[in-house]
Design a protein around this motif. Structure first.
Motif, PDB file in Angstrom:
ATOM      1  N   CYS A  42       0.764  -1.141   0.243  1.00 49.49           N
ATOM      2  CA  CYS A  42       0.112   0.021   0.080  1.00 49.49           C
ATOM      3  C   CYS A  42       0.720   1.174  -0.100  1.00 49.49           C
ATOM      4  O   CYS A  42       1.945   1.391   0.681  1.00 49.49           O
ATOM      5  N   GLU A  43       0.391   2.252  -0.747  1.00 45.80           N
ATOM      6  CA  GLU A  43       1.221   3.416  -0.872  1.00 45.80           C
ATOM      7  C   GLU A  43       0.150   4.582  -0.823  1.00 45.80           C
ATOM      8  O   GLU A  43      -0.819   4.845  -1.033  1.00 45.80           O
ATOM      9  N   ILE A  44       0.611   5.500   0.496  1.00 47.35           N
ATOM     10  CA  ILE A  44      -0.093   6.677   0.765  1.00 47.35           C
ATOM     11  C   ILE A  44       0.574   7.797   0.210  1.00 47.35           C
ATOM     12  O   ILE A  44       1.550   8.125   0.397  1.00 47.35           O
ATOM     13  N   GLY A  45      -0.037   8.419  -1.032  1.00 48.77           N
ATOM     14  CA  GLY A  45       0.512   9.561  -1.403  1.00 48.77           C
ATOM     15  C   GLY A  45       0.779   9.285  -2.963  1.00 48.77           C
ATOM     16  O   GLY A  45       1.910   8.622  -3.132  1.00 48.77           O
ATOM     17  N   THR A  46      -0.134   9.336  -3.955  1.00 47.65           N
ATOM     18  CA  THR A  46       0.090   8.907  -5.289  1.00 47.65           C
ATOM     19  C   THR A  46       0.747   9.756  -6.192  1.00 47.65           C
ATOM     20  O   THR A  46       1.636   9.587  -7.145  1.00 47.65           O
ATOM     21  N   TYR A  47       0.247  10.837  -6.051  1.00 48.62           N
ATOM     22  CA  TYR A  47       0.725  12.307  -7.027  1.00 48.62           C
ATOM     23  C   TYR A  47       0.561  11.698  -8.404  1.00 48.62           C
ATOM     24  O   TYR A  47      -0.459  11.397  -8.910  1.00 48.62           O
ATOM     25  N   ILE A 139       4.787   5.382   3.182  1.00 51.91           N
ATOM     26  CA  ILE A 139       4.038   6.735   3.612  1.00 51.91           C
ATOM     27  C   ILE A 139       4.722   7.927   2.934  1.00 51.91           C
ATOM     28  O   ILE A 139       5.882   8.150   3.417  1.00 51.91           O
ATOM     29  N   ASP A 140       3.876   8.565   1.879  1.00 53.63           N
ATOM     30  CA  ASP A 140       4.681   9.556   1.319  1.00 53.63           C
ATOM     31  C   ASP A 140       3.471  10.566   0.849  1.00 53.63           C
ATOM     32  O   ASP A 140       3.338  10.756  -0.414  1.00 53.63           O
ATOM     33  N   GLY A 141       2.534  10.994   1.437  1.00 52.82           N
ATOM     34  CA  GLY A 141       1.451  11.566   1.359  1.00 52.82           C
ATOM     35  C   GLY A 141       1.927  13.085   1.938  1.00 52.82           C
ATOM     36  O   GLY A 141       2.922  13.580   1.476  1.00 52.82           O
ATOM     37  N   LEU A 165       7.190  -0.938   7.183  1.00 56.73           N
ATOM     38  CA  LEU A 165       6.533   0.169   7.209  1.00 56.73           C
ATOM     39  C   LEU A 165       7.849   1.257   6.624  1.00 56.73           C
ATOM     40  O   LEU A 165       8.778   1.143   7.311  1.00 56.73           O
ATOM     41  N   VAL A 166       7.570   1.707   5.399  1.00 51.26           N
ATOM     42  CA  VAL A 166       8.434   2.551   4.794  1.00 51.26           C
ATOM     43  C   VAL A 166       8.258   4.261   4.758  1.00 51.26           C
ATOM     44  O   VAL A 166       7.120   4.546   4.517  1.00 51.26           O
ATOM     45  N   PHE A 167       9.129   5.081   5.170  1.00 52.19           N
ATOM     46  CA  PHE A 167       8.759   6.476   5.024  1.00 52.19           C
ATOM     47  C   PHE A 167       9.790   7.044   4.107  1.00 52.19           C
ATOM     48  O   PHE A 167      10.747   6.672   3.927  1.00 52.19           O
TER      49      PHE A 167
END
Length: 213
Positions: A42-47, A139-141, A165-167
């Motif tokens: 799961c990716e948060i922040g698609t752009y 997480i990259d939103g 969990l990747v930041f």
């Protein structure tokens, strides 16, 4: 042993619109190849889909799938008047940012429509409905305190034991970048639920080892 990203997907990732440095994108790809074998990503922040190309390539390699969540109206730092604003992404009908059409073109051109699934909505609203264990969460939103905190609190509990969990954009020195992601990254480590296993540039990879978040 590092995985090799197919040349056509490397090309697609390098030429996609976005802010992910290639070295960090390759680290994301290798991490997703490893953890994607355990389940969904799961990716948060698609752009516009740049990082989703790296993740989608890994999902294909691992036999997994990527779910990428974004409202596509743009985070604070890409709105008009801010340094990262791109006027070509403004929908003139509504006077609002809309990165969804560019994302769709990026993923279609890369041939990753089977591997990358877009969910259009606010992260916290989608997280409240989510119940599938995640092998990897990226997480990259939004990069201010409120959105990063919502992303962590809403999604990190779904990372399975042994998952990652990747930041992105972790800068211990305030002179290098914003501190909200760094504060939440520190919170994840201090929870005892995660331990850091890798870092490349501003990417930090934490593995879930405990229950408390």
């Amino acid at each position: 042993m590092p995985m090799t990203m197919p040349s056509e997907l490397l090309y697609a990732a390098k030429h996609a619109k976005g802010f992910m440095p290639h070295e960090e994108g390759l680290a994301l790809y290798e991490t997703a190849c490893h953890y994607g074998k355990l389940g969904p990503i799961c990716e948060i922040g698609t752009y516009c889909g740049k990082s989703a190309v790296y993740l989608g390539a890994a999902a294909r390699q691992a036999g997994s799938v990527v779910v990428t969540v974004d409202h596509h109206r743009g985070s604070e730092e890409i709105q008009p008047g801010w340094a990262h604003h791109d006027p070509t992404l403004v929908d003139p009908r509504f006077g609002k940012m809309d990165s969804l059409p560019t994302f769709r073109s990026t993923i279609a051109a890369a041939g990753l429509e089977e591997e990358v699934i877009a969910i259009v909505g606010r992260s916290e609203r989608v997280a409240a409905l989510w119940n599938t264990p995640l092998a990897m969460l990226f997480i990259d939103g939004g990069h201010s305190d409120e959105p990063v905190t919502h992303d962590y609190e809403g999604w990190a509990p779904h990372v399975m034991p042994g998952g990652a969990l990747v930041f992105h954009d972790i800068y211990p020195d305030p002179a290098d970048g914003g501190q909200a992601p760094y504060r939440v990254y520190r919170r994840a480590l201090e929870s005892g639920a995660f331990t850091e296993v890798a870092q490349t540039g501003s990417v930090r990879v934490l593995e879930r080892v405990g229950a408390g978040i």
